[in-house]
Write an enzyme that holds these catalytic residues in place. Sequence first.
Site, short mmCIF file in Angstrom:
data_model
loop_
_atom_site.label_atom_id
_atom_site.label_comp_id
_atom_site.label_asym_id
_atom_site.label_seq_id
_atom_site.Cartn_x
_atom_site.Cartn_y
_atom_site.Cartn_z
N ASP A 451 0.84 -1.20 0.00
CA ASP A 451 0.00 0.00 0.00
C ASP A 451 0.87 1.25 0.00
O ASP A 451 2.08 1.21 0.31
CB ASP A 451 -0.89 -0.04 1.26
CG ASP A 451 -2.17 0.77 1.13
OD1 ASP A 451 -2.30 1.54 0.17
OD2 ASP A 451 -3.04 0.63 2.01
N ASN A 453 -0.17 5.36 1.03
CA ASN A 453 -1.34 6.18 1.31
C ASN A 453 -1.12 7.68 1.37
O ASN A 453 -1.87 8.40 2.03
CB ASN A 453 -1.99 5.71 2.61
CG ASN A 453 -2.77 4.43 2.37
OD1 ASN A 453 -3.69 4.40 1.57
ND2 ASN A 453 -2.38 3.35 3.03
N ASP A 521 -10.76 2.31 -3.02
CA ASP A 521 -11.33 2.13 -1.68
C ASP A 521 -12.83 2.29 -1.71
O ASP A 521 -13.51 2.01 -0.72
CB ASP A 521 -10.73 3.14 -0.70
CG ASP A 521 -9.40 2.66 -0.15
OD1 ASP A 521 -9.09 1.47 -0.33
OD2 ASP A 521 -8.68 3.47 0.46
#
Length: 700
Positions: A451, A453, A521
Amino acid sequence: MIKVADSKSPVWMLRMQHSDYAIGVDAAGKLQHLYWGAKLVDEQDLPGADDRPIWILEDDQGYSRQEIMPWGGLNYDEPGLKVTFADGIRDLVLVYHSYEQPAEDELVLVLKDALKPLTVRLVYKVRAAVDIVERHVELHNEGTEDIRLEQVLSAIWHLPIQPQYRMSYLSGLWAGETQIQTEPLKPGKKVIESRRGTGSHQMNPFFFLDFGLSDEEFGEVYFGAVAYSGSWKIVAEQTTYQSLLIGAGINDFDFSWKLEPGETFTTPISIGGYSGSGYGEASRKLHRYQLQSVLPCADQLRPVLYNSWEATKFDVNEQQQMRLAEKAAKLGCELFVMDDGWFGERHSDQAGLGDWTVNRTKFPNGLQPLIQHVKSLGMQFGIWLEPEMVNPDSDLFRSHPEWIYHFPGRDRTLSRNQCVLNVAREDVQEHLFGVMHALLSENDISFIKWDMNRYFTEPGWPNAPAGREQELWVRHTRGIYSILDRLQQQHPNVAFEACSGGGGRVDLGMMKYVVQFWTSDNTDPYDRLRIQEGYSLAYNIKSMMCWVTDAPNYINQRSAPLKYRFHSSMMGSLGIGMNLNELSEEELEQSRQYIEQYKRIRRTIQEGSLYRIASPRASDDTAVQYVSGDQSESVVFALRRSEQFRMPFYPIRLRGLDPDAAYSIEGSDVRRSGRSFMSRGIQVQLEADFTSELIVLRKV
Ligand code: DGJ
């Protein structure tokens, strides 16, 4: 595949199944783009390298369409290359020197500056079956002094000259990625780019171009991309000479590279392709290209995965994950992925990133008991990491504050309470490789969700090697690729998924290293239809992860029925993200049945030819069809948001079937010819809000 005709001056024809691309050398020794488009008979169909209209003020140079457009002379358009030599000379006069043909489908054109010891190699690889050319550029300093690189694009693509041009691209934001935009071009530049250090949610490094008339099924479409996961740019420039060029590559914004004597700078690849049958065919070519030449493990079906994120967020522990795994296994999941929250003092997004050791309160005996349990249930085990990031509240930050991008004395902007590690530094790369190598060596992990972010801010690199500070944009991306590469060499059985707060890092550069992407998401099944449609424009379906999550959805509180949620997610590689502990027995059983059905048809979905029949952008009705390679199976999804005024769903006219074969619809006694399904179509009855059907056709 590559034909070299050498009459007065050489001409190279890159010959593909349905298209040709040609380059020649003009009287001044400049490499001129001659042609790109539908197949020609032979090189006599090509214009000469010196054939161009004379424009009054700027002479013929104003119209020059050089393959890489070095900045110099009368070139005022987007340059493919811009450099400064040590003595202050700032222009380039690249003259054709020689060519090489390392393989039947590869061509290298070698150019040299007329005065300075700089060699430029334009490298082409032809993917003939899918009408795609891969290009990149190599710059080699053969002198004794540094050369400063200011702009080094991977390619300049020239389109045929036409009265109108129209560009389509993918823009978006967090929870709303890959939204299709289409707009006419006018004289001037249309720039899509990322200056964020990563590909970004905002713009995707991909374009479609047509002449204003093409649609999903018909017309010429040119397409291209930059295979790169850092800051990139694509510039479509319509000149006042009616021509259109597209520059594609690393973003020159805040970029600078010191090319030392003997050093070579290699750009990422840019691809360019041609479809004579609309956007749909362009996407299918891109999908086939990726499955054949880019995506790892492309011949393997993607397992149905379970991911814990929406169910348990940061609040994970051994017993609770074991219970979820038991239920996931009963549903038929094949890979269990524990998301964020398992390490350091990670109880929220405020702390812990950087400390990649198991939290012993949550997992008193380490990860092994959970992994063993997951494996005993017949699933593989995967885990979440965000290697490039660090929370200020972490041991890593406390021990290495200098490892963060920053400008000394200035504040460090936090985003999601975290900072970006300076992966341009080799010691940081070593650290990250070491941490992940140890985790994978000590635990039986089959899958990593990588990931990322946040984007870069304050891109400072204190104590960088002299003159190399602004190389961090490129060195960071190369560092990530290098860590992935080393990990894959050491752990060849571990698969990686790329995620960046959803789909913030979806590109062909990353696709070389990962088996799939987390698409967004936003898991609302209705919003997803547009996100998935945009994704499918450029990227293959196998790599597009789609989870079924709880209703109401956390993003927008919308409640859609389980069937609609499954159908929306079965349109890609299926995952489950529901809190299985909260589902009724009936919902669990229905989910089990959908997963079982998905497994029966997933090869056609993941590997088949995709037809976007009704776009969610056009109306409340969406229809998407997949056809297996041998045309023996086809899967159709029809989803309706709302019915109004008793209007029925339009008959869905299928595509890509064998017209003369008979097909039957699974679970019914309908049996008709492929021709009939394609001309008359199928009528579905969808009346209530958020209703859907999945139709499977089989050749009989
Ligand atoms: C963002 C990802 O997109 C989510 O799926 C999840 O992994 C969270 N990060 C975890 O922090």
